[in-house]
Design a protein around this motif. Structure first.
Motif, PDB file in Angstrom:
ATOM      1  N   ALA A  93       0.820  -1.211   0.000  1.00  0.00           N
ATOM      2  CA  ALA A  93       0.000   0.000   0.000  1.00  0.00           C
ATOM      3  C   ALA A  93       0.856   1.265   0.000  1.00  0.00           C
ATOM      4  CB  ALA A  93      -0.939   0.000   1.212  1.00  0.00           C
ATOM      5  N   PHE A  94       2.113   1.142   0.410  1.00  0.00           N
ATOM      6  CA  PHE A  94       2.972   2.333   0.454  1.00  0.00           C
ATOM      7  C   PHE A  94       3.676   2.602  -0.883  1.00  0.00           C
ATOM      8  CE2 PHE A  94       2.447   1.241   4.899  1.00  0.00           C
ATOM      9  CZ  PHE A  94       2.241   2.485   5.485  1.00  0.00           C
ATOM     10  N   ILE A  95       3.659   1.619  -1.765  1.00  0.00           N
ATOM     11  CA  ILE A  95       4.415   1.766  -3.017  1.00  0.00           C
ATOM     12  C   ILE A  95       3.954   2.952  -3.870  1.00  0.00           C
ATOM     13  CG2 ILE A  95       4.848   0.651  -5.270  1.00  0.00           C
ATOM     14  CD1 ILE A  95       5.297  -1.933  -3.802  1.00  0.00           C
ATOM     15  N   ASN A 123       3.219 -10.097  -2.405  1.00  0.00           N
ATOM     16  CA  ASN A 123       3.862 -10.299  -3.703  1.00  0.00           C
ATOM     17  C   ASN A 123       2.826 -10.090  -4.814  1.00  0.00           C
ATOM     18  OD1 ASN A 123       6.200 -12.832  -4.926  1.00  0.00           O
ATOM     19  ND2 ASN A 123       5.222 -11.153  -6.007  1.00  0.00           N
ATOM     20  N   ARG A 124       1.642 -10.652  -4.621  1.00  0.00           N
ATOM     21  CA  ARG A 124       0.600 -10.494  -5.643  1.00  0.00           C
ATOM     22  C   ARG A 124       0.166  -9.027  -5.756  1.00  0.00           C
ATOM     23  NH1 ARG A 124      -3.989 -14.187  -3.959  1.00  0.00           N
ATOM     24  NH2 ARG A 124      -4.949 -13.407  -5.868  1.00  0.00           N
ATOM     25  N   ALA A 125       0.120  -8.339  -4.627  1.00  0.00           N
ATOM     26  CA  ALA A 125      -0.259  -6.916  -4.671  1.00  0.00           C
ATOM     27  C   ALA A 125       0.785  -6.118  -5.444  1.00  0.00           C
ATOM     28  CB  ALA A 125      -0.424  -6.361  -3.255  1.00  0.00           C
ATOM     29  N   VAL A 126       2.060  -6.417  -5.192  1.00  0.00           N
ATOM     30  CA  VAL A 126       3.128  -5.735  -5.930  1.00  0.00           C
ATOM     31  C   VAL A 126       2.970  -6.022  -7.421  1.00  0.00           C
ATOM     32  CG1 VAL A 126       5.615  -5.703  -6.388  1.00  0.00           C
ATOM     33  CG2 VAL A 126       4.784  -5.706  -4.024  1.00  0.00           C
ATOM     34  N   ASN A 127       2.758  -7.300  -7.760  1.00  0.00           N
ATOM     35  CA  ASN A 127       2.570  -7.659  -9.172  1.00  0.00           C
ATOM     36  C   ASN A 127       1.458  -6.823  -9.798  1.00  0.00           C
ATOM     37  OD1 ASN A 127       4.534  -9.573  -9.148  1.00  0.00           O
ATOM     38  ND2 ASN A 127       3.169 -11.343  -9.123  1.00  0.00           N
ATOM     39  N   HIS A 128       0.346  -6.749  -9.074  1.00  0.00           N
ATOM     40  CA  HIS A 128      -0.777  -6.050  -9.691  1.00  0.00           C
ATOM     41  C   HIS A 128      -0.546  -4.540  -9.773  1.00  0.00           C
ATOM     42  CE1 HIS A 128      -4.608  -5.907 -11.545  1.00  0.00           C
ATOM     43  NE2 HIS A 128      -4.948  -4.893 -10.767  1.00  0.00           N
ATOM     44  N   LEU A 129       0.174  -3.992  -8.814  1.00  0.00           N
ATOM     45  CA  LEU A 129       0.506  -2.566  -8.899  1.00  0.00           C
ATOM     46  C   LEU A 129       1.403  -2.326 -10.125  1.00  0.00           C
ATOM     47  CD1 LEU A 129       1.040  -1.696  -5.127  1.00  0.00           C
ATOM     48  CD2 LEU A 129      -0.752  -0.810  -6.625  1.00  0.00           C
ATOM     49  N   GLU A 168      -0.789  -2.224 -13.065  1.00  0.00           N
ATOM     50  CA  GLU A 168      -1.482  -0.932 -13.140  1.00  0.00           C
ATOM     51  C   GLU A 168      -0.510   0.238 -13.251  1.00  0.00           C
ATOM     52  OE1 GLU A 168      -4.598  -0.563 -10.223  1.00  0.00           O
ATOM     53  OE2 GLU A 168      -5.617  -2.364 -10.955  1.00  0.00           O
ATOM     54  N   LYS A 169       0.726  -0.070 -13.514  1.00  0.00           N
ATOM     55  CA  LYS A 169       1.769   0.939 -13.753  1.00  0.00           C
ATOM     56  C   LYS A 169       1.971   1.893 -12.563  1.00  0.00           C
ATOM     57  CE  LYS A 169       1.783   0.797 -18.787  1.00  0.00           C
ATOM     58  NZ  LYS A 169       1.757  -0.653 -18.703  1.00  0.00           N
TER      59      LYS A 169
END
Lengths: 339, 317
Positions: B62-64, B82-88, B91-92
C-alpha cells in the motif's frame, strides 16, 4: 461520604430510572463494548476492564447531526433535539473529562451551540473507575486518573459484589438517594483499589514545557517521519473523545443540512473551494492532530486537549503512538539544551 | 530476534549497504504489542528496530504508490503482498525492475481483533511459537493455539508463498485449499436477496466512515476517492444508512479483479466490520467466469480493465 449499590440491584435501579430518563450504557456490539440505550433489561458490559471502542462524545456531538431541514421555497426549520433527561451510565473517567472539555468548546458564555447544549444540559454522567487500566492508558500523564471525577455526577468503584458510589453533584445525590452509606471498611477497600490502579499507570511523557517544544519545532523533520507511516485514515480522531472538528454538508436530496465529524487526517480537511489546502500532505495533517491537542488547546482554553484514554494508541492500524511521538519531541529539546 | 528476523536483517542490510535499494519498506517495533509500525529504512544502521512477525498486519504494498516510479524500493513480501506488488506493476504504479522483493512463505497473520475480543486490552506483550501465541499480562501469561487467532483471510489463503520474489527465505509452504474460500462464498451466495441484504446492512451500517479500509488497501491509491469528490457529490458524506451502503458497495466494486485477498481492509477496521465476503465473491466470479486471479503475474490486465480495439465481443451492459 459514599454509598453502596449492590450489583444485584443495578438492573432494578436502571429500570426505575428508565421511567423518567433515557439511559445509555456500555453493551456488547459484535464483541466489543459500545454505548447503547437500555431500560435495565439488557446485559451491561461494564465489569470488563475495557472501555468502549467508540467514544461517548457521540452522545453529545453525534457523528452526523441534522442542523436544519429546508424546502425549496419555504423557511428552513432548525432541528434542535428535544430529548428526555438522559443518564450516561458507566462512562470512564477519561471520557467524562473529555465531555467536560467539549463544554469549553460548545458551551461558552458568549455563544453556546444549541444542539450540543440541548443534549449536554439534560444529561447526567454516572462514571465507573478503572480497576485495571490498560497499558495503552495514560490518563495520569494528562491531569486525569483511573478514578478521576471531572465532569461526573457520581463515580462508581467496583468492589466485586457492590459498587461504592461517590456522588458529586446534586443530580448524583438525587439519583442514588435511597442507597445506604458505605462502612468505613468499604471506603478503605475502595481507596486501596483506587491506589493500586493508580500505581499501574506509568507516566507516558513529560507535559511540562511540551507546548514550547512543539511550537519551536513546527518545521522539524520528525513530522515527516511520523507521516511516512500514517495511513491517513480517521481512526485516531474519530475514536478520540475530545476531537470535535466538523464539516457542514447539504444533503440536498433529503433537504437537510448536516454537521458531520471531520478529521485532520483526511485530504479533504481544510480543503478550500479554490482547491488550495493549507495542509496539503500527511505531514501537515499529522502535525495538526498533535499540535491541536498539545498546543492550540492550551492557546485557546489553557487545557491539554487529550484525556489519555489511549484509543488512538490501541486502534491505530500502523501502531503510531502519540506517546512515543511526544517523547521524541521531549528528547529533541533536551538535546538542544545539552548542545 | 528470531532466526528469520536475523536472516532478513542481514539480507536487508546488504541491499542498503550495496545501494541496491533507496528505501526498504518493512516493520519496526512499536510500543503497542499488537501493531508493529511500517518503517522506511534507508541505512543499515537503522535496522535495530526491525521486526517481522505474525502481527505485522499491514500490506506494505500500500505504500508503493507514494513513491515516484524511479525510486528503488525493497520489501519483505508474503504471498498476498507479492501479488499486490505484481498487480501494482500491472497498473503501472511502479516499475518491476525498481522493486526488490525478499519473499517469506507466510504462516498466516494473527488477527488483533480476535486477540483483544478474546483476551482483553490489558495485554502487555504478545509472543509466538510455531503453533502457539503467548499473551502476557502484568501478572500472568496465557497461551492459545495460533490457528484460533489467525485472520479469516489467512485461514482461507490459497497462495501463502511469494510467487516472484527476487530472493526467498524460509521453506515453502504447501498451497492452501481453495475450497474454504469457495464454501464461504457459496454460503453467502445461497442466501436469498433479503438475507444477503440484511447481512450487508448489518456490517455496513456499523461503519464510522474512517476509511481505514481504503487507506490500508494497496489497490485504493486514487488521489481523489469518489466519496471525497465535492462537485458534484457522488454520495452522502453523512453516516446515514444510504451513505454507508454506497461506500461499501462501490468500494467492493472497484476491487473487481484487483483484490489479492490479503484482508488488510478488515484488519484495519476499528469496528470489526466484515468486508472480504464481498471481495471474495468478486474474486470467485473472476476465477470461474474469466479464469483470472489477480496478481499471479505482473503483466495480465484484469478482465474488467482489459481493453482491445479489435474486441470482437458486443458491448454489453
Amino acid at each position: 461520604m459514599s454509598q453502596i449499590l449492590p450489583k444485584k440491584n443495578l438492573k432494578q435501579l436502571l429500570s426505575n430510572w428508565a421511567a423518567s430518563y433515557e439511559i445509555y450504557a456500555p453493551q456488547q456490539l459484535e464483541k466489543f463494548a459500545h454505548f447503547m440505550p437500555t431500560n435495565g433489561s439488557e446485559l451491561l458490559y461494564i465489569d470488563e476492564q475495557h472501555n468502549t471502542r467508540f467514544p461517548p462524545k457521540a452522545l453529545f456531538l453525534p457523528q452526523s447531526e441534522t442542523l436544519m431541514k429546508y424546502t425549496r421555497f419555504g423557511a428552513a426549520q432548525e432541528t434542535i433535539p428535544e430529548s428526555k433527561p438522559r443518564i450516561v451510565f458507566g462512562i470512564r473517567p477519561c471520557d467524562a473529562k473529555a465531555v467536560d472539555l467539549l463544554n469549553l468548546m460548545f458551551l461558552t458564555e458568549k455563544d453556546s451551540d444549541p444542539y450540543y447544549q440541548a443534549r449536554r444540559k439534560k444529561t447526567a454522567l454516572i462514571g465507573i473507575g478503572c480497576n485495571i487500566p490498560c497499558p495503552s492508558c495514560f490518563c495520569t500523564t494528562v491531569e486525569s486518573g483511573p478514578f478521576g471525577r471531572q465532569g461526573m455526577d457520581a463515580l462508581l468503584t467496583d468492589l466485586e459484589d457492590i459498587y461504592l458510589v461517590r456522588t458529586l453533584t446534586q443530580t448524583g445525590k438525587t439519583l442514588f438517594a435511597e442507597y445506604p452509606e458505605a462502612t468505613e471498611a468499604q471506603e478503605a477497600e475502595a481507596k486501596a483499589v483506587q491506589q493500586r490502579s493508580l500505581k499501574l499507570i506509568d507516566p507516558a511523557f513529560e507535559t511540562k514545557g511540551l507546548k514550547a517544544k512543539l511550537d519551536s519545532n513546527f518545521e522539524n523533520a520528525l513530522w515527516q517521519k511520523f507521516a511516512d507511516s500514517c495511513l491517513g485514515c480517521g481512526i485516531c480522531t474519530f475514536l478520540c473523545p475530545t476531537c470535535f472538528c466538523f464539516d457542514i454538508a447539504d444533503e440536498a436530496q433529503r433537504k437537510e443540512r448536516v454537521r458531520n465529524w471531520d478529521t485532520c487526517m483526511f485530504r479533504t480537511y481544510s480543503l478550500e473551494a479554490s482547491q488550495h489546502n493549507p495542509r496539503p500532505t500527511r505531514r501537515e495533517r499529522t502535525r495538526q492532530r498533535v499540535m491541536h491537542k498539545f498546543s492550540y488547546w492550551l492557546d485557546h482554553v489553557n487545557k491539554i486537549g487529550c484525556t489519555g484514554c489511549g484509543r488512538c494508541v490501541r486502534y491505530c492500524p500502523v501502531g503510531l503512538d502519540i506517546r512515543a511521538m511526544l517523547r521524541e519531541f521531549n528528547q529533541l529539546e533536551a538535546e538542544v539544551a545539552n548542545g | 530476534m528470531t532466526d528469520l528476523e536475523s536472516k532478513l536483517t542481514a539480507e536487508i542490510a546488504n541491499l542498503l549497504d550495496d545501494k541496491k535499494v533507496d528505501v526498504f519498506i518493512a516493520f519496526k517495533k512499536a510500543e503497542s504489542p499488537l501493531h508493529p509500525q511500517p518503517a522506511f529504512f534507508t541505512e543499515s544502521n537503522q535496522l535495530g528496530d526491525f521486526v517481522y512477525n505474525s502481527l505485522c498486519q499491514n500490506n506494505l504494498a500500500a505504500f508503493i504508490p507514494r513513491y515516484p516510479l524511479s525510486a528503488r524500493i525493497g520489501m519483505v513480501v508474503r504471498g498476498c503482498e507479492n501479488r499486490a506488488v505484481n498487480h501494482l506493476v500491472v497498473e503501472k504504479q511502479h516499475a518491476r525492475e525498481n522493486i526488490f522483493m525478499i519473499g517469506v512463505p507466510c504462516e498466516g497473520l494473527v488477527d488483533w481483533h480476535k486477540l483483544v475480543n478474546r483476551f482483553g486490552e490489558e495485554m502487555i506483550a504478545v509472543d509466538e511459537a510455531k503453533d502457539e501465541i503467548m499473551i502476557s499480562y502484568r501478572d500472568r501469561q496465557i497461551r492459545a493455539p495460533r490457528q484460533e487467532l489467525l485472520h479469516d483471510s489467512c485461514l482461507r489463503c490459497v497462495h501463502p508463498n511469494p510467487l516472484s520474489a527476487d530472493v526467498t527465505i524460509g521453506e515453502l509452504k504447501p498451497e492452501g485449499d481453495p475450497t474454504l474460500a469457495r464454501t464461504e462464498v457459496a454460503a453467502f451466495s445461497a442466501l436469498d436477496n433479503a438475507a444477503r441484504h440484511a447481512w450487508f446492512r448489518k456490517e455496513a451500517e456499523r461503519c464510522i466512515r474512517c476509511y481505514a479500509c481504503r487507506e490500508a488497501c494497496p489497490m485504493c491509491y486514487c488521489t481523489e476517492c469518489f466519496v471525497d469528490h465535492g462537485v458534484p457529490r457522488w454520495t452522502e458524506s453523512t453516516v446515514s444508512p444510504a451513505g454507508m451502503r454506497a461506500w461499501h458497495i462501490v468500494r467492493a466494486f472497484h476491487q473487481a479483479g484487483r483484490c489479492v485477498s490479503c484482508g488488510a481492509c478488515e484488519r484495519a477496521c476499528p469496528m470489526d466490520i466484515k468486508m472480504t465476503y464481498l471481495t471474495e465473491k468478486l474474486n470467485e466470479d473472476m476465477r470461474t467466469k474469466y479464469q483470472f486471479e489477480c496478481g499471479m503475474d505482473d503483466k495480465t490486465q484484469p478482465p474488467f480493465a482489459a481493453f482491445n480495439l479489435d474486441d470482437k465481443n458486443r458491448f454489453e451492459l
